[in-house]
Design an enzyme around this catalytic site. Structure first.
Site, PDB file in Angstrom:
ATOM      1  N   THR A 157      29.136  83.849  16.354  1.00 34.64           N
ATOM      2  CA  THR A 157      28.308  82.936  15.560  1.00 34.64           C
ATOM      3  C   THR A 157      29.169  82.050  14.653  1.00 34.64           C
ATOM      4  O   THR A 157      30.268  82.421  14.250  1.00 34.64           O
ATOM      5  CB  THR A 157      27.233  83.696  14.731  1.00 34.64           C
ATOM      6  OG1 THR A 157      26.531  84.596  15.575  1.00 34.64           O
ATOM      7  CG2 THR A 157      26.240  82.752  14.097  1.00 34.64           C
ATOM      8  N   GLY A 176      27.756  86.241  11.329  1.00 33.34           N
ATOM      9  CA  GLY A 176      27.982  87.656  11.033  1.00 33.34           C
ATOM     10  C   GLY A 176      26.811  88.565  11.312  1.00 33.34           C
ATOM     11  O   GLY A 176      26.615  89.556  10.596  1.00 33.34           O
ATOM     12  N   GLY A 177      26.003  88.281  12.338  1.00 32.51           N
ATOM     13  CA  GLY A 177      24.889  89.177  12.674  1.00 32.51           C
ATOM     14  C   GLY A 177      23.964  89.310  11.460  1.00 32.51           C
ATOM     15  O   GLY A 177      23.739  88.333  10.726  1.00 32.51           O
ATOM     16  N   SER A 191      16.501  86.500  15.514  1.00 31.57           N
ATOM     17  CA  SER A 191      17.844  86.161  15.032  1.00 31.57           C
ATOM     18  C   SER A 191      17.933  86.416  13.535  1.00 31.57           C
ATOM     19  O   SER A 191      16.913  86.531  12.856  1.00 31.57           O
ATOM     20  CB  SER A 191      18.113  84.682  15.313  1.00 31.57           C
ATOM     21  OG  SER A 191      19.292  84.247  14.678  1.00 31.57           O
ATOM     22  N   ARG A 211      17.234  78.125  20.156  1.00 29.32           N
ATOM     23  CA  ARG A 211      17.619  79.499  20.463  1.00 29.32           C
ATOM     24  C   ARG A 211      17.441  79.730  21.964  1.00 29.32           C
ATOM     25  O   ARG A 211      16.475  79.238  22.581  1.00 29.32           O
ATOM     26  CB  ARG A 211      16.680  80.411  19.684  1.00 29.32           C
ATOM     27  CG  ARG A 211      16.881  81.895  19.851  1.00 29.32           C
ATOM     28  CD  ARG A 211      17.955  82.386  18.986  1.00 29.32           C
ATOM     29  NE  ARG A 211      17.915  83.838  18.802  1.00 29.32           N
ATOM     30  CZ  ARG A 211      18.989  84.555  18.499  1.00 29.32           C
ATOM     31  NH1 ARG A 211      20.172  83.977  18.363  1.00 29.32           N
ATOM     32  NH2 ARG A 211      18.899  85.851  18.307  1.00 29.32           N
TER      33      ARG A 211
HETATM   34  N1  GLY Z   1      23.129  86.681  17.528  1.00 27.84           N
HETATM   35  C1  GLY Z   1      23.081  86.852  16.137  1.00 27.84           C
HETATM   36  C2  GLY Z   1      21.834  86.350  15.532  1.00 27.84           C
HETATM   37  O1  GLY Z   1      21.254  85.410  16.030  1.00 27.84           O
HETATM   38  O2  GLY Z   1      21.392  86.893  14.563  1.00 27.84           O
END
Ligand code: GLY
Length: 583
Positions: free
Chosen positions: A389, A484-485, A460, A101
Site C-alpha cells: 500500500t 500499513g493494513g 479496506s 477498489r
Molecule cells: N489491502 C489493505 C487495505 O486495503 O486495507
C-alpha cells in the site's frame, strides 16, 4: 485462539529514520506533492509546474508509484481517491471520492476458499482480484483533471520505467522478507513467482543501490496512453493478466476485466474541532473508524489538547476509542453495494455518546464490551503484519487537493506478475473474509458481510482524508492518509490529531512515535519511541493493556496549511523514505 494462515511473515518495515533527518519535510509557497518515493513526488510536481491541477498531478504520481514502489501499489492493484475541487470549470467547488477498489472475479463465491490451501488468497493466482487503478486514474483525469492529455501525465512514469530507479532501504527491507519466504521452499516458489524473483528480487540478491528498469511496464503505460482504458482492460495487457492468474489456478477472466467499474461516491464527511473532514466511506472501513474514534474523543475529551499526545493518558484514551471502532469494523462492515452497512447508525450521535460513556479513565473494558455485536458473529485472531500500500497527498496552487491511497495488498501482492508488461498482480482477495471466523493476513477477523462474491469489493482500511476550514472559505488545511493494513487507521488518526489538535509541523507530526490497537487481537503495539519511554509501558499495563514493541506503525504522507497561514507544509513518513516536492 485461532492462528493466521501460513503466509509470508513480513513485517517489512525498516527501522525508523529511513529518510535522513530533516529531508522528509518541506515548505512550499503554492503547491506540493507528498508521496512515499521522491521520484513519484517529483513526477506529480512536474505536472503541477506544467500547469496541471491536483488531479492531473495525482494521476502522474500514481503511475510513477506503479514503477518505483512495485511492491506497494501499481496498475495491478486498486485504490480510493478523495478529491476537493475549487472552482473547477465543469464542477465548480466540489468534494467527491472515487472507489476503484478491486472487484472479485465472477468465478468466486462465499465458500470459494474453504476447500483450498490456507494461503490461496495470499499467494498466487487465486488471490488476484480485478485491478482497478488504471480505470480509476483515467476516470479522475477525464472527469476532474484540467484537460491535460494521457500522454502528458503518463510521461514521467514511462520515463522512470525505461531509465530505471534505484532500490532504497525500504524496498530492500520489504524484499528481504519475501526472499526469506521464497527460500523456505526452493525451487518451487522461485519458479512459481519467477518474474518477481528474477526482476524485483534479483534472485535473492537485491540490495540498496541496485537499479531496476521496467521496459515491459513502459510498454503497458504506452498502451494506456494510446488507447485509454482499453489499453489495459482489453487486448494484450488484459491477456497477460488473465494468463498470469489462470496459469496459477486463478479464475479471473477477460470478461471480469472488461466489466470493471469505477464508482463515484459521496465522501464520508464529519466535523471535528471546527474543521470539515472528508474521507472514504465503505468499502473502506477507514473513514468510518476515523469518524467514530474522533467523535468518541470529542464527546469525552474536550481537554485532548491539554493532554500530551504521547502520555499514558492520551494513548489510553485514543486506544479505547479506537477499539470501539475496530470492533464495529469487524462485525458490521462490508461492500455497501452488496450488504447493508448501517453507517448512519454507527455514526449516530446517540450511539457514539453511548460508546464514549463507557470509556474508563484508567482501565480497559472486557473484550466484548467494545462496539456493538450482532448475534453469533465473533472471533479472535493472532498476529497482524504490515503490508504493501502507498498513500500520497497533493495540493495545487488553486486550492484543489487529492488524497489517494492505493494498494496491491501485501508486499508484492500475489507474487504473480503480468510478465510481458512488468507489473505485479494484487492479492486483494485476502481482504475478504475468505474463511469464516479465521483472521486474514493482517490478523483481522471479519463478518460474513465481507464474504467474497462476484463483483464485490473487499473491505479496506485505507483512509485518505481532506480537511477543510469552513471559517476560512473552505481552505484545505490537511491532506493525509497512510499505508500499513489496519495500521493505516491508527497512523492516519494520530497524524491528524497531531496536526488538528496539537498543531504540530508536518515533519514532527509524522516523526512522532505511534501506537496501534485493532481490538482483536487484544494487544497494544508501541513503536520503539514509546516502548522505550520512561514509565510508559508500566502505566499502560497497569490500566489493563497488553503491550508489545512493534516495528513501524503505518507510513503517512501529509500536506498541511502552513502554521503561519502562508503556503504549505508537506511531509513524507521517515519510516518509508519519501520526500515531498513542489514549488
Ligand atoms: N489491502 C489493505 C487495505 O486495503 O486495507
Amino acid at each position: 485462539m485461532l492462528l493466521a494462515p501460513a503466509a509470508r511473515s513480513w513485517s517489512a518495515q525498516p527501522a525508523e529514520g529511513a529518510t535522513p533527518a530533516g529531508q522528509h519535510a518541506g515548505a512550499f509557497a503554492s503547491a506540493a506533492v507528498a508521496a512515499d518515493h521522491h521520484l513519484a513526488s517529483e513526477a506529480g510536481a512536474e505536472i503541477l509546474r506544467a500547469g496541471g491541477n491536483a488531479v492531473d498531478a495525482a494521476v502522474a504520481t500514481s503511475f510513477a508509484l506503479s514503477v518505483v514502489r512495485p511492491y506497494s501499489c501499481g496498475i495491478g492493484g486498486g485504490g480510493f481517491m478523495v478529491i476537493h475541487l475549487k472552482d473547477h470549470p465543469r464542477h465548480g467547488t466540489l468534494t467527491t471520492a472515487l472507489n476503484y477498489r478491486e472487484q472479485a472475479p465472477a468465478g468466486v463465491s462465499p465458500d470459494f476458499y474453504l476447500a483450498l490451501e490456507p494461503d490461496a488468497a495470499t499467494h498466487g493466482g487465486r488471490g488476484v482480484a480485478v485491478p482497478g487503478t488504471v480505470a480509476g486514474l483515467l476516470h479522475a483525469l477525464e472527469e476532474f483533471g484540467s484537460g491535460m492529455s494521457r500522454d502528458a501525465v503518463l510521461a514521467p512514469a514511462i520515463r522512470l520505467a525505461e531509465e530505471g530507479f534505484t532500490v532504497d532501504a525500504h524496498y530492500a527491507a520489504s524484499a528481504a522478507e519475501v526472499i526469506a519466504w521464497i527460500r523456505k521452499d526452493e525451487p518451487a516458489r522461485s519458479a512459481r513467482f519467477a518474474f518477481v524473483w528474477d526482476r524485483f528480487l534479483a534472485r535473492g540478491a537485491i540490495k540498496p543501490g541496485d537499479v531496476i528498469r521496467l521496459p515491459e511496464q513502459a510498454a503497458a503505460l504506452r498502451l494506456i496512453a494510446q488507447r485509454g482504458r482499453d489499453g489495459f482492460y482489453r487486448g494484450p495487457v488484459a491477456d497477460a493478466i488473465v494468463e498470469a492468474a489462470a496459469a496459477d489456478g486463478g479464475v479471473l477472466t477477460l470478461a471480469d476485466l472488461a466489466s470493471f467499474r469505477v464508482a463515484r461516491v459521496d465522501p464520508l464527511t464529519l466535523e471535528f474541532r471546527g474543521k470539515t473532514i472528508h474521507t472514504m466511506p465503505p468499502p473502506s472501513s477507514g473513514g468510518l473508524a476515523l469518524a467514530q474514534t474522533l467523535a468518541i474523543l470529542d464527546a469525552r475529551l474536550p481537554d485532548l489538547r491539554a493532554t500530551p499526545p504521547r502520555s499514558p493518558q492520551a494513548i489510553h484514551r485514543v486506544t479505547e476509542a479506537a477499539k470501539h471502532a475496530f470492533a464495529d469494523r469487524a462485525r458490521w462492515l462490508g461492500d455497501p453495494a452488496f450488504v447493508d452497512v448501517p453507517v448512519a447508525r454507527l455514526l449516530s450521535p446517540d450511539y457514539l455518546r453511548g460508546l464514549a460513556a463507557t470509556l474508563l479513565p484508567d482501565a480497559v473494558l472486557p473484550h466484548e464490551r467494545y462496539g456493538s455485536i450482532p448475534a453469533g458473529e465473533e472471533g479472535h485472531a493472532e498476529p497482524h503484519r504490515d503490508g504493501g500500500t502507498s498513500h500520497f497527498s497533493v495540493v495545487d496552487a488553486q486550492g484543489n487537493a487529492v488524497a489517494c491511497t492505493e494498494t496491491i495488498n501485501l508486499v508484492f501482492g500475489s507474487l504473480r506478475a503480468a510478465e510481458r508488461f512488468g507489473f505485479v498482480l494484487n492479492n486483494q482477495m485476502d481482504d475478504f473474509a475468505t474463511r469464516p471466523g479465521l483472521p486474514n493476513a493482517f490478523g483481522l477477523v471479519q463478518s460474513a458481510r465481507n464474504a467474497p462474491a462476484p463483483g464485490k469489493r473487499p473491505l479496506s482500511s485505507m483512509t485518505p482524508l481532506i480537511a477543510l476550514d469552513p471559517a476560512d472559505h473552505g481552505r484545505v488545511v490537511l491532506v493525509a492518509g497512510a499505508s500499513g493494513g489496519p495500521r493505516i487507521i491508527s497512523s492516519t488518526l494520530q497524524a491528524a490529531l497531531n496536526v488538528l489538535v496539537h498543531d504540530m509541523p508536518a515533519g514532527d507530526a509524522l516523526a512522532a512515535p505511534r501506537f496501534h490497537h485493532q481490538w482483536t487481537p487484544d494487544v497494544l503495539l508501541l513503536e520503539a519511541g514509546l516502548a522505550d519511554a520512561d514509565g510508559l509501558v508500566p502505566a499502560l499495563e497497569a490500566a489493563g493493556h497488553r503491550t508489545r514493541r512493534s516495528d513501524a506503525i503505518g507510513n503517512v504522507q501529509i500536506i498541511r496549511a502552513a502554521r503561519d497561514g502562508a503556503g504549505l507544509d508537506a511531509a513524507c513518513d521517515p519510516r518509508k523514505g519519501g520526500r515531498p516536492a513542489g514549488y
